[in-house]
Design an enzyme around this catalytic site. Structure first.
Site, PDB file in Angstrom:
ATOM      1  NE  ARG A  95      -2.629  -1.455   3.352  1.00  0.00           N
ATOM      2  CZ  ARG A  95      -3.454  -1.569   4.551  1.00  0.00           C
ATOM      3  NH1 ARG A  95      -4.584  -1.193   4.391  1.00  0.00           N
ATOM      4  NH2 ARG A  95      -2.965  -2.148   5.629  1.00  0.00           N
ATOM      5  CD  GLN A  96       4.281   2.329   3.880  1.00  0.00           C
ATOM      6  OE1 GLN A  96       5.125   2.983   4.012  1.00  0.00           O
ATOM      7  NE2 GLN A  96       3.901   1.676   4.963  1.00  0.00           N
ATOM      8  CE  LYS A 192     -10.297   4.811   2.005  1.00  0.00           C
ATOM      9  NZ  LYS A 192      -9.997   3.418   1.941  1.00  0.00           N
ATOM     10  NE  ARG A 194      -6.763  10.480   5.928  1.00  0.00           N
ATOM     11  CZ  ARG A 194      -6.917   9.524   6.797  1.00  0.00           C
ATOM     12  NH1 ARG A 194      -7.419   9.676   7.962  1.00  0.00           N
ATOM     13  NH2 ARG A 194      -6.742   8.334   6.644  1.00  0.00           N
ATOM     14  CB  THR A 227     -12.564   1.291   3.897  1.00  0.00           C
ATOM     15  OG1 THR A 227     -11.281   1.881   4.185  1.00  0.00           O
ATOM     16  CG2 THR A 227     -12.788   1.544   2.231  1.00  0.00           C
TER      17      THR A 227
HETATM   18  C1  R5P Z   1      -7.362   1.125   0.239  1.00  0.00           C
HETATM   19  O1  R5P Z   1      -6.944   1.670  -0.651  1.00  0.00           O
HETATM   20  C2  R5P Z   1      -7.539  -0.275   0.254  1.00  0.00           C
HETATM   21  O2  R5P Z   1      -7.933  -0.780  -0.920  1.00  0.00           O
HETATM   22  C3  R5P Z   1      -8.466  -0.705   1.427  1.00  0.00           C
HETATM   23  O3  R5P Z   1      -9.842  -0.128   1.140  1.00  0.00           O
HETATM   24  C4  R5P Z   1      -8.108  -0.358   2.832  1.00  0.00           C
HETATM   25  O4  R5P Z   1      -6.643  -0.981   2.925  1.00  0.00           O
HETATM   26  C5  R5P Z   1      -8.819  -0.864   3.609  1.00  0.00           C
HETATM   27  O5  R5P Z   1      -8.432  -0.427   4.934  1.00  0.00           O
HETATM   28  P1  R5P Z   1      -9.586  -0.432   6.190  1.00  0.00           P
HETATM   29  O6  R5P Z   1     -10.201  -1.873   6.178  1.00  0.00           O
HETATM   30  O7  R5P Z   1      -8.502  -0.381   7.520  1.00  0.00           O
HETATM   31  O8  R5P Z   1     -10.428   0.589   6.026  1.00  0.00           O
END
Ligand code: R5P
Length: 295
Positions: A95-96, A192, A194, A227
């Protein structure tokens, strides 16, 4: 398949032995212990020279520890003259893959360089967070997809009413579109972002029309569940019918499952890429079909 050996460490035992069985390949014993100060120690014995070794190792739970184990195992195997193929369904730091906030490290690039430095010849992962990330890894690498198997599972289990496949964010839209094609369903992405003042993650969508439809949320990872929880609440506010979440890597950290149940999710369908209670789809056949192409 002949000429292959399979190595794995404990958290990936099921994947390692499962793959070895499918391939009819012997396994290599990897001994692992932790010293009182927390450092790990890996021991691999046997004549490995000239062998191709599949190093099966999902990097969760404890991603930093798992990464270090992988590095130690790969180093030892290649030092002994084996050709190391990393089979890493859950790749830590995927993810990074870019800078989100000024000053951040693009950690996936660092991981990629570490893998090369310990002699990993090739990497196979599963539904990498963003395919752009593959470009940061300086060895041949490929991301296999569990989406077709997840879709098959879903189709067998549910007779969906006017199905709609949804990505909880724009970044996952390609995934949801691919999934919707298999289901022959409609697709859309939520927004989505912030909230600037509260810092909280907000999931919304203008003119969302989901009334009485069965919705399938498609994501690569469910970590804290935040999410998906927000996405389900939004969809339920729009009076949808059932909401099913499908994802490749169900990390389900802390009370993630409870959070999803509290907003009325019908089911979470995950894979066994990491140990988890929602592992309903087996990734071994998909990995095996790809590995067969490696020769
Ligand atoms: C984010 O871009 C990923 O695709 C997932 O939506 C995210 O990693 C989900 O993280 P969490 O369950 O902590 O909201």
């Amino acid at each position: 398949m002949t000429g292959w050996l399979v190595a794995y460490s404990d958290p990936s035992r099921n994947l390692g032995t499962g793959l070895a069985n499918l391939m009819g390949a012997p396994t290599i014993e990897v001994q692992s212990k932790v010293f009182p100060d927390g450092e790990g120690c890996i021991r691999i014995q046997g004549d490995l020279y000239g062998n191709k070794v599949l190093l099966v190792h999902s990097m969760y739970p404890d991603p930093d520890k798992r990464l270090m184990e992988f590095l130690l195992m790969s180093h030892k195997l290649s030092e002994e003259g084996a050709e190391v193929y990393g089979i890493v369904p859950y790749l830590a730091y995927a993810r990074q893959h870019r800078v989100h906030n000024e000053g951040e490290v693009v950690s996936l690039g660092v991981v990629g360089h570490l893998l090369r430095s310990v002699g990993t010849k090739r990497l196979v992962t599963l539904d990498i967070h963003n395919v752009e990330g593959l470009g940061l890894i300086p060895i041949p690498c490929y991301s296999v997809s569990a989406l077709p198997s997840l879709a098959e599972y879903l189709k067998k289990k549910y007779d969906l009413h006017e199905p709609l496949c949804i990505s909880p964010d724009l970044g996952g839209s390609t995934r949801a579109e691919a999934f919707s094609k298999i289901l022959r369903a409609d697709t859309l992405s939520l927004d989505k972002h912030r909230d600037k003042s509260s810092g909280e993650v907000v999931v919304d969508k203008k003119d969302l029309d989901v009334k009485d439809r069965d919705v399938v949320i498609v994501d690569d990872i469910i970590a804290t569940g935040g999410t998906i929880q927000k996405a389900v609440s939004l969809l339920k506010d729009g009076c949808c019918n059932r909401v099913i979440a499908v994802c490749t890597h169900s990390l389900l950290i802390g009370d993630a499952l409870k959070k999803l149940e509290s907003v009325g999710i019908t089911e979470v369908i995950g894979t066994n890429s990491v140990p988890n209670p929602m592992a309903k789809v087996d990734i071994l056949p998909i990995l095996y079909s790809h590995i067969k192409t490696l020769g």
